[in-house]
Design a protein around this motif. Structure first.
Motif: not given
Length: 66
Positions: A4-11, A62-63
Motif C-alpha cells: 500500500t505504501i509503495a503503491g501510493i508512493a509510485l502513484i 494497490l490492487l
C-alpha cells in the motif's frame, strides 16, 4: 502493508513525473530556440511514458497484482 505504501508512493511519483513533463513542454514551446532543442521531444516522450509506468505500477500494487 508495504504494498500500500509503495503503491501510493509510485502513484505520487508518476503524477509528479507527468506534471514535470507538461511543465517542460510549456517551457520548451515558449522559451527555447528551435535549434537548441533537437532531442527534447524524445526526452519529453520518455519522461511522460515513465510517469505513466510508475502510476500504473502503483495502481497494480494497490490492487494486489504483485
Amino acid at each position: 502493508m508495504w504494498e500500500t505504501i509503495a503503491g501510493i508512493a509510485l502513484i505520487l511519483l508518476g503524477a509528479w513525473q507527468v506534471y514535470l513533463s507538461f511543465r517542460f513542454r510549456h517551457t520548451l514551446t515558449r522559451r527555447t530556440d528551435p535549434n537548441a532543442a533537437t532531442f527534447s521531444p524524445f526526452g519529453l516522450a520518455y519522461s511522460f511514458f515513465i510517469g505513466l509506468v510508475f502510476a500504473g505500477m502503483g495502481v497494480a500494487l494497490l490492487l494486489g497484482a504483485f
